[in-house]
Design a protein around this motif. Structure first.
Motif, PDB file in Angstrom:
ATOM      1  N   ARG A   4       0.839  -1.200   0.000  1.00 57.38           N
ATOM      2  CA  ARG A   4       0.000   0.000   0.000  1.00 57.38           C
ATOM      3  C   ARG A   4       0.875   1.252   0.000  1.00 57.38           C
ATOM      4  O   ARG A   4       0.589   2.227  -0.717  1.00 57.38           O
ATOM      5  N   GLN A   5       1.943   1.229   0.788  1.00 61.43           N
ATOM      6  CA  GLN A   5       2.836   2.386   0.846  1.00 61.43           C
ATOM      7  C   GLN A   5       3.486   2.634  -0.506  1.00 61.43           C
ATOM      8  O   GLN A   5       3.628   3.786  -0.935  1.00 61.43           O
ATOM      9  N   GLU A  20       0.791   4.120  -2.999  1.00 66.75           N
ATOM     10  CA  GLU A  20       0.514   5.523  -2.695  1.00 66.75           C
ATOM     11  C   GLU A  20       1.697   6.416  -3.052  1.00 66.75           C
ATOM     12  O   GLU A  20       1.517   7.550  -3.495  1.00 66.75           O
ATOM     13  N   SER A  55       1.809   6.885  -6.937  1.00 67.58           N
ATOM     14  CA  SER A  55       0.587   7.383  -7.590  1.00 67.58           C
ATOM     15  C   SER A  55       0.719   8.876  -7.863  1.00 67.58           C
ATOM     16  O   SER A  55       1.246   9.630  -7.030  1.00 67.58           O
ATOM     17  N   SER A  99       4.813  -1.380  -9.307  1.00 68.07           N
ATOM     18  CA  SER A  99       4.344  -0.040  -8.955  1.00 68.07           C
ATOM     19  C   SER A  99       5.376   1.032  -9.309  1.00 68.07           C
ATOM     20  O   SER A  99       5.024   2.173  -9.562  1.00 68.07           O
ATOM     21  N   LYS A 109       2.945  14.007   5.014  1.00 64.21           N
ATOM     22  CA  LYS A 109       1.705  13.637   4.335  1.00 64.21           C
ATOM     23  C   LYS A 109       1.195  14.762   3.440  1.00 64.21           C
ATOM     24  O   LYS A 109       0.649  14.505   2.368  1.00 64.21           O
TER      25      LYS A 109
END
Length: 792
Positions: free
Chosen positions: A344-345, A348, A351, A566, A764
């Motif tokens: 998941r990291q 993200e 992306s 990814s 973030k």
């Protein structure tokens, strides 16, 4: 808004009147003095005060100037009467001479290639023949000079040949003398063999005891020193230098007079014997000799460490960069090498940014129409690095628009740190620049010939009324209207130097702000050779020949494939702004020891003369305030905590890293696929930009704009420029939280999990999220809302 003009009238207050008279009197005398110096004019000034006091000034002699004035006045009175025949003749001669001067001037301009519009074919052919005739005479004269130089060189060559032959004859004589000396040494040794056999039990005190035996006496300390020097020269240099040493020993040209002629002959015999014993060294080939010399050079500091300690104190700037500092965060480094990254990291992280409801709007913007007539020309001289000059170009276009003047292509000054003399045309596409802005501002490549007196060469003399060097930082538009426009209206041109950060960001019309954005993001394109090299680098980054490095051998196959997918075909650009200039200016400690601290302090004092306030704080205080640039080790820990795997393709955009490869080694350990221009481009491709810091920075800028993620280790001009440009195009850019990183890196007891959590939470909202510009902030760092519009 322009200031209201004050009507001139008599000052009623007596004190104020006297003060005004005193100030204005000094001012008008100063102006008269300047006029006489600048224009080589004879000036006389006479002032009577209200009380009848006399004040006078004259550039030469007051009596001479008044005499000239009286003579001129009488001549004018004579001219008012009927002209005499002699006066009419003088006027006729004057008219004739003026006509001849005009014709000759026109002819000279035509020979220089100008003013050819009114000439017919026959006149052009005549002019061509005249130029060809003159060119042939110049070529003939040049040929004579060349032949004269060739003859001189040939004569010099023959003299050198004679000198070489004479030296060879001397060399043969020296060889014969050496052979005779060798023969005498052998005879002496055979005669003393029996005696030396009975002395075998004698103790050997040092390495020169054998030499002492042959010479029949103990050598004194100076004699031993010179013997060692000569033997060392034989070991170190080739045979021709051995002969030179023998020659100097024989005639005593370099040794002090302490050595007697008899001792020189005996010392010569010892040297000859040492040469014979070293014949085995001559059997080595050239590469073996180079390798042996290299080993000796490397071992020399080990055997004589005390010799280099004074050099380290005397030249810390040189020896500090030899000291490779150890990693300062071993605990975090160990955790980064064994980190586990979730799928998941990774997804993200790679992306793209989502739509932020802002879009560029300079293309649809149309400013005020271009006036029919320009009021004059504007020159600007830009200092600083490439990105600082880029901002200055945008400000120069905006000022030219405000003043309704024609902008001359800006002059880029030689940067004192980069030492690059590249011009505007070497970096940016001039044709594209002029075409994009043709409806906004008039732009010319060069200054017209009638303003040749205002060129850079004349400007260097410092006597130029059109130069404006008092432009304040972030000056308002009104300042340019009040201070620059009158100069242009008087002289037709103004030159602002220096011109860097010279236009404010606030209280500027919206049309001018949009124009600055249009210049920055649309008009400034790099020249084709930079774009071609950048495209080649980007292609090789996205299409590597092979990928053998994985993110962990213990992970399941499916997880490894997902993580690799990814980030496939993607790369990160890291602007590692850790050069000596940045390190010294920060005043921080980077683990290089006392030599590094002394070197940076010395460099800081030389460059900024104590004006760096950061040096007054401790290293911990500076890091807690986020004022220390990240080292390669620290930026590697940041990237690891953010989720980049060790197979991430990392492109290093940097001018010069302080400490070189020794500093980058820790970063390379975390990210082995570390590339740069030299590792991706061939020598032929880099030939046109090699050694030119501005062109190299332009390539890095172009590659950074094509990257999937950009991150800068420390704030600066390139950081700000790319932060704005990528925000303008909605591209992901990680902006390090310098205060957070400074505080967590100071804590040596922090574990990897705590460090990783703090970094992830602190970044973030620092991955390219658009931030609106606040008051006094730069439009070249925060393009919204001046350059962008809200999407419907």
């Amino acid at each position: 808004m322009a200031r209201e003009k004050i009507r001139i009238k008599k000052i009623d207050n007596l004190t104020a009147r006297q003060v005004t008279f005193s100030k204005r009197r000094r001012g008008i005398i100063k102006k008269a003095n300047e006029l006489s110096i600048l224009c080589d004019a004879d000036v006389a000034l006479i002032i009577f005060s209200a009380t009848g006091k006399l004040f006078e000034f004259s550039s030469s002699s007051m009596r001479d100037i008044l005499g000239r004035y009286n003579l001129h006045a009488s001549n004018i009175n004579k001219m008012m009467g009927p002209p005499s025949p002699y006066h009419q003749l003088d006027n006729c001669n004057l008219s004739r001479l003026s006509k001849e001067v005009e014709d000759k001037t026109k002819q000279l301009r035509q020979m220089r290639g100008g003013d050819l519009e009114g000439l017919n074919l026959e006149e052009l052919q005549r002019l061509e023949k005249s130029l060809e005739s003159g060119l042939s005479r110049v070529s003939e004269k040049k040929g004579e000079c060349v032949m004269s130089q060739i003859s001189s060189l040939e004569k010099r060559g023959s003299e050198l040949v004679d000198e070489n032959r004479r030296l060879r004859e001397q060399l043969v004589t020296l060889e014969m003398a050496k052979t005779m000396a060798l023969k005498e040494a052998v005879e002496t040794e055979s005669a003393t063999t029996n005696v030396s056999s009975y002395d075998s039990a004698a103790p050997i005190e040092d390495d020169f005891s054998d030499t002492s035996l042959k010479l029949g006496k103990r050598l004194k300390t100076p004699e031993i020193e010179h013997t060692c020097v000569c033997v060392y020269l034989h070991l170190r240099f080739a045979y021709k230098y051995q002969l030179l040493c023998l020659h100097t020993l024989r005639f005593g040209s370099i040794f002090p007079p302490i050595l007697s002629p008899e001792f020189r002959i005996k010392l010569l015999d010892v040297i000859v014997e040492s040469i014979l014993q070293m014949k085995q060294l001559q059997s080595l080939n050239h590469s073996q000799r180079i390798a042996l010399a290299g080993v000796l050079v490397l071992l020399f500091p080990i055997f004589s460490p005390n010799l280099f300690r004074p050099l380290g104190r005397a030249s810390p700037s040189l020896f500090s960069e030899w000291n490779a500092p150890r990693p300062r965060h071993l605990r975090l480094l160990e955790g980064a090498l064994h980190r586990q990254i979730s799928i998941r990291q990774q997804v993200e992280l790679w992306s793209p940014l989502p739509d932020q409801s802002w879009k560029p709007c300079t293309q649809s913007f149309t400013g005020s129409p271009l006036p029919e007539k320009s009021q004059g020309f504007l020159q600007v001289f830009l200092d600083g690095g490439l990105n600082q000059q880029r901002m200055g170009i945008c400000d120069a276009v905006a000022v030219a628009k405000i003043l309704n003047v024609t902008l001359v292509i800006p002059r880029l000054e030689v940067n004192p740190v980069w030492q690059d003399s590249s011009s505007f045309a070497d970096i940016f596409d001039v044709d594209h620049f002029i075409t994009v802005l043709k409806d906004e501002v008039r732009i010319v490549r060069e200054l017209p010939t009638q303003y040749a007196w205002s060129t850079r060469d004349y400007y260097a003399t410092g006597i130029r009324a059109t130069r404006i060097k008092t432009a304040p930082t972030h000056a308002s538009a009104e300042w340019y209207v009040e201070n620059v426009l009158p100069v242009i209206q008087s002289y037709g041109i103004a030159a602002v130097a220096p011109f860097s950060h010279r236009l404010a960001f606030d209280n500027v019309p919206e049309s001018i702000q949009r124009l600055r954005c249009k210049v920055n993001f649309e008009a400034l394109n790099f020249v084709p050779r930079i774009r071609e090299l950048g495209d080649a680098v980007v292609h090789r980054l996205r299409n590597p020949p092979s990928s053998s490095i994985t993110s962990g051998a213990t992970d399941p196959t499916e997880r490894v494939n997902t993580i690799a997918k990814s980030g496939a075909g993607k790369f990160v650009v890291l602007h590692l702004r850790f050069d000596k200039d940045m390190a010294a200016h920060s005043g921080c400690d980077f683990g290089g020891g006392k030599a590094e601290k002394l070197a940076l302090a010395k460099y800081r004092q030389v460059i900024w003369q104590g004006r760096v306030l950061n040096s007054q704080f401790t290293d911990e205080e500076l890091r807690n305030k986020g004022r220390c640039p990240l080292t390669p080790e620290e930026i590697g820990l940041l990237l690891s905590a953010l989720g980049f795997t060790n197979n991430t393709r990392l492109y290093l955009a940097s001018h010069q890293v302080y400490g070189g490869e020794a500093r980058i080694s820790t970063l390379r350990k975390l990210f082995p696929v570390l590339e740069n221009k030299k590792s991706l481009a061939s020598a032929e491709e880099l030939a046109e930009v090699e050694g030119k810091a501005s062109l190299m920075a332009a390539v890095d800028y172009y590659v950074s704009m094509k990257s999937d993620i950009f991150i800068s280790a420390s704030p600066g001009n390139m950081h700000n420029a790319l932060l704005a440009h990528r925000a303008y195009l909605n591209l992901k850019t990680i902006n390090p939280n310098m205060i957070l990183l400074g505080q967590v890196l100071v804590n040596k007891s922090l574990g990897w999990s705590e460090f990783e959590g703090a970094v992830v939470n602190g970044h973030k909202n620092r991955q390219g999220q658009l931030r609106l510009r606040k008051q006094k902030q730069s439009i070249y760092t925060y393009p919204a809302p001046d350059c962008m519009c809200k999407a419907a």
